[in-house]
Enzyme design. Structure first.
Site, PDB file in Angstrom:
ATOM      1  N   PRO A 128      64.931  57.156 -14.143  1.00 13.46           N
ATOM      2  CA  PRO A 128      65.480  59.003 -14.261  1.00 13.46           C
ATOM      3  C   PRO A 128      65.145  59.343 -16.011  1.00 13.46           C
ATOM      4  O   PRO A 128      65.265  60.555 -15.928  1.00 13.46           O
ATOM      5  CB  PRO A 128      66.971  58.899 -14.148  1.00 13.46           C
ATOM      6  CG  PRO A 128      67.350  57.259 -13.105  1.00 13.46           C
ATOM      7  CD  PRO A 128      65.698  56.115 -13.845  1.00 13.46           C
ATOM      8  N   TYR A 129      65.494  58.444 -17.152  1.00  9.74           N
ATOM      9  CA  TYR A 129      65.970  58.869 -18.339  1.00  9.74           C
ATOM     10  C   TYR A 129      63.807  59.602 -18.677  1.00  9.74           C
ATOM     11  O   TYR A 129      63.713  60.413 -19.772  1.00  9.74           O
ATOM     12  CB  TYR A 129      66.038  57.937 -19.736  1.00  9.74           C
ATOM     13  CG  TYR A 129      66.228  58.164 -20.778  1.00  9.74           C
ATOM     14  CD1 TYR A 129      67.070  59.164 -21.835  1.00  9.74           C
ATOM     15  CD2 TYR A 129      64.365  57.403 -21.558  1.00  9.74           C
ATOM     16  CE1 TYR A 129      66.531  59.027 -22.851  1.00  9.74           C
ATOM     17  CE2 TYR A 129      64.838  57.804 -23.271  1.00  9.74           C
ATOM     18  CZ  TYR A 129      65.065  59.119 -23.453  1.00  9.74           C
ATOM     19  OH  TYR A 129      65.477  58.455 -25.435  1.00  9.74           O
ATOM     20  N   TYR A 130      63.093  58.910 -17.749  1.00 10.76           N
ATOM     21  CA  TYR A 130      61.872  58.843 -18.594  1.00 10.76           C
ATOM     22  C   TYR A 130      60.929  59.729 -18.159  1.00 10.76           C
ATOM     23  O   TYR A 130      60.490  60.772 -17.680  1.00 10.76           O
ATOM     24  CB  TYR A 130      61.090  57.620 -17.385  1.00 10.76           C
ATOM     25  CG  TYR A 130      61.015  56.828 -19.390  1.00 10.76           C
ATOM     26  CD1 TYR A 130      58.711  56.985 -20.406  1.00 10.76           C
ATOM     27  CD2 TYR A 130      61.668  55.802 -19.588  1.00 10.76           C
ATOM     28  CE1 TYR A 130      59.039  56.048 -20.733  1.00 10.76           C
ATOM     29  CE2 TYR A 130      61.577  55.184 -20.994  1.00 10.76           C
ATOM     30  CZ  TYR A 130      60.292  55.252 -21.480  1.00 10.76           C
ATOM     31  OH  TYR A 130      59.669  54.803 -22.586  1.00 10.76           O
TER      32      TYR A 130
END
Length: 214
Positions: A128-130
Site C-alpha cells: 500500500p505504501y508503494y
C-alpha cells in the site's frame, strides 16, 4: 531560497531542517502538526508553522506562503494502517503539490521510495505504501512544477558517508537518512535534477558529482 519542509518532525525532515538552517544559501520553514514539535524547533531558532496534511489545500498553501521551494518528506510511518498511508503519503502529497501550484512555487522535491515507479519491483510487505508513492509521484510528474523525485533505498539511522549512487533501476540497497537529507539539499539548485526522478542508495561518488551525472 526559502525552503518549506513538509514532514519536518520525521527522521529525514529533521536532518534536512538542520542542514538548511546551517546553510548560507537557504533559509527554512518547518511544517509540523503539534505545538510541542513547533516549540522544539523554535528553541533552536527554526521558523515553524502548524498545518496538517489531512487538512485543506488552502491550509497547506497558507503555511507555505512566501517560500520558494517545497520538500515533501512526510510519511504516515510504519505503524499505521493502509488508511493513513492513503491519507498522508498519497492525498497529503497531492494536496501539497496543489498548494505549490496555487502559490506559484515551482521548485518541488518529493521523497519517494526505491523503484516506486516500477510495479514489478515493489516490496510486497509494504505494497500500500508503494501504491501511494507511485501515484503521488505520477501526479507530481504531470504537474507544471520543476520537480525532483528522489527514491531512496532502505533507510538507516547510521551516520552518512556523503557517498551515493543515483540513477534509474538501481539494485535494492540501503542508505543513511543523513545522506538522503544531504542529497535533497544538493538537489535544490542542481539543474541536472530538474524534472527528473531517480533511485538513491549508498555508493562511491560524492553527492554533488552523483547528481551532476544524472
Amino acid at each position: 531560497m526559502k525552503v518549506f519542509v513538509v514532514g519536518s518532525n520525521g527522521q529525514i525532515g529533521k536532518q534536512l531542517v538542520h542542514l538548511l538552517k546551517q546553510s548560507d544559501q537557504h533559509t527554512v520553514r518547518a511544517m509540523v502538526r503539534k505545538e510541542e514539535q513547533a516549540e522544539a524547533f523554535n528553541k533552536i531558532g527554526v521558523e515553524t508553522v502548524l498545518a496538517d496534511l489531512e487538512g485543506s489545500v488552502d491550509g497547506i498553501a497558507a503555511a507555505a506562503e512566501g517560500c520558494d521551494a517545497i520538500v515533501f518528506a512526510a510519511g504516515s510511518g510504519g505503524h499505521t494502517g493502509a488508511d493513513k498511508t492513503l491519507l498522508i503519503d498519497l492525498d497529503g502529497a497531492v494536496k501539497t503539490v496543489e498548494a505549490a501550484e496555487q502559490l506559484g512555487i515551482e521548485r518541488f522535491i518529493m521523497v519517494s521510495a526505491l523503484q516506486a515507479n516500477n510495479r514489478e519491483n515493489w516490496n510486497e510487505k509494504i505494497r500500500p505504501y508503494y501504491v501511494a508513492k507511485h501515484y503521488a509521484d505520477r501526479i507530481l510528474e504531470q504537474s507544471k512544477l520543476t520537480y525532483t523525485i528522489i527514491r531512496p533505498g532502505g533507510l538507516l539511522n547510521e551516520p552518512g558517508t556523503g557517498k551515493v549512487a543515483a540513477g534509474e533501476n538501481l539494485e535494492r540497497a540501503t542508505i543513511p537518512r543523513e545522506d538522503v537529507a544531504g542529497t535533497i539539499l544538493a538537489a535544490l539548485t542542481e539543474e541536472k535534477t530538474f524534472k527528473r526522478s531517480f533511485d538513491l542508495v549508498s555508493g562511491d561518488r560524492n553527492i554533488s558529482d552523483a547528481l551532476k551525472s544524472l
